[in-house]
Design a protein around this motif. Sequence first.
Motif, PDB file in Angstrom:
ATOM      1  N   TYR A  65       0.822  -1.206   0.000  1.00 37.18           N
ATOM      2  CA  TYR A  65       0.000   0.000   0.000  1.00 37.18           C
ATOM      3  C   TYR A  65       0.863   1.267   0.000  1.00 37.18           C
ATOM      4  O   TYR A  65       0.466   2.287  -0.567  1.00 37.18           O
ATOM      5  N   ALA A 106       1.816   1.752  -3.547  1.00 35.45           N
ATOM      6  CA  ALA A 106       0.645   2.182  -4.312  1.00 35.45           C
ATOM      7  C   ALA A 106       0.336   3.650  -4.041  1.00 35.45           C
ATOM      8  O   ALA A 106      -0.006   4.404  -4.964  1.00 35.45           O
ATOM      9  N   HIS A 107       0.466   4.064  -2.790  1.00 33.17           N
ATOM     10  CA  HIS A 107       0.202   5.464  -2.452  1.00 33.17           C
ATOM     11  C   HIS A 107       1.238   6.382  -3.083  1.00 33.17           C
ATOM     12  O   HIS A 107       0.900   7.454  -3.593  1.00 33.17           O
ATOM     13  N   ASP A 132      -7.644   7.247  -1.382  1.00 35.16           N
ATOM     14  CA  ASP A 132      -7.945   5.851  -1.038  1.00 35.16           C
ATOM     15  C   ASP A 132      -6.687   5.064  -0.694  1.00 35.16           C
ATOM     16  O   ASP A 132      -6.669   4.293   0.274  1.00 35.16           O
ATOM     17  N   THR A 133      -5.650   5.234  -1.492  1.00 36.16           N
ATOM     18  CA  THR A 133      -4.423   4.476  -1.213  1.00 36.16           C
ATOM     19  C   THR A 133      -3.755   4.946   0.078  1.00 36.16           C
ATOM     20  O   THR A 133      -3.180   4.138   0.814  1.00 36.16           O
ATOM     21  N   ARG A 134      -3.868   6.240   0.382  1.00 36.62           N
ATOM     22  CA  ARG A 134      -3.311   6.724   1.648  1.00 36.62           C
ATOM     23  C   ARG A 134      -4.066   6.125   2.827  1.00 36.62           C
ATOM     24  O   ARG A 134      -3.467   5.731   3.834  1.00 36.62           O
ATOM     25  N   GLU A 146      -5.419   8.822  -4.754  1.00 36.09           N
ATOM     26  CA  GLU A 146      -4.409   9.172  -3.742  1.00 36.09           C
ATOM     27  C   GLU A 146      -5.011   9.086  -2.348  1.00 36.09           C
ATOM     28  O   GLU A 146      -4.390   8.578  -1.409  1.00 36.09           O
ATOM     29  N   HIS A 193      -5.709   3.225   2.863  1.00 34.11           N
ATOM     30  CA  HIS A 193      -5.330   1.813   2.976  1.00 34.11           C
ATOM     31  C   HIS A 193      -3.924   1.667   3.543  1.00 34.11           C
ATOM     32  O   HIS A 193      -3.665   0.746   4.338  1.00 34.11           O
ATOM     33  N   PHE A 194      -3.015   2.540   3.137  1.00 37.23           N
ATOM     34  CA  PHE A 194      -1.649   2.496   3.662  1.00 37.23           C
ATOM     35  C   PHE A 194      -1.651   2.753   5.169  1.00 37.23           C
ATOM     36  O   PHE A 194      -0.972   2.060   5.929  1.00 37.23           O
ATOM     37  N   ALA A 196       0.360   6.752  -6.622  1.00 37.21           N
ATOM     38  CA  ALA A 196      -0.811   7.608  -6.781  1.00 37.21           C
ATOM     39  C   ALA A 196      -0.439   9.078  -6.616  1.00 37.21           C
ATOM     40  O   ALA A 196      -0.959   9.945  -7.325  1.00 37.21           O
TER      41      ALA A 196
END
Length: 232
Positions: free
Chosen positions: A28, A31-32, A83-85, A81, A87-88, A35
């Motif tokens: 994650y 991914a962030h 959503d990935t933050r 950005e 999840h991270f 993003a």
Amino acid sequence: MRKPDQHQHWTESLFDSVYALYETAREYQLAHQAAQITASTVDFDRRRTHPGRITLTGRSGTSEPHGRAQRILHRLYHALETDTRRHFEEAALLYASGTAWAVRAVLNGEHPAHVAFQTTTRGDLVPPSLEIPSLDTWAGGPALGAAYTALGRCMQAAEYGEDLGGQEYISDHEATQMHTALDIARGTPTAAFAYGLLAQRALDFALLEPRRAREREIALARATAQSDQPTP
């Protein structure tokens, strides 16, 4: 990568459990970061919109296709950005708290085979306590304590900012405090991941004696097996 073994010793399976949490948070995090980079490609302060316009049949006026594309992509990338933050942050907190749980369990003389989490009625994982007892004999203790303090500051700022944001009315001064707190809170996933890395090193330290005890057991079993063999 080593395949999981159903006959693993608890020290190995516990560390694998923690490492799986690390890999999850790392996925994650990457991914962030991707993003964030993608979102920067349509940053209005950096990109110049081409002024060319088009006419749309049946509609009055004209349209700017490039500007419209930038606005659409800005919304999409901003949502990605965000959503990935999120999840991270969730994964990093589970990594940090799960590893802290494992360290506490080992120091308490327990032999858990895996990290254990409580769950909500919806099945969501609930992060346990982030606190790790003082490791006076471990050289990384001061760094671990500093990382814990840094993470606590981010989490407290998040709570404070959310409390202010939930009020019906806030003054200009409180609005400034809210934005400052939320800016600090954005560092929570990075701080949690950093704490998790140090906690994982602390787990390695805590597992030293159990691993040595396991090696002694194996050596004794081998010696016993050899002594039981008939002499030629």
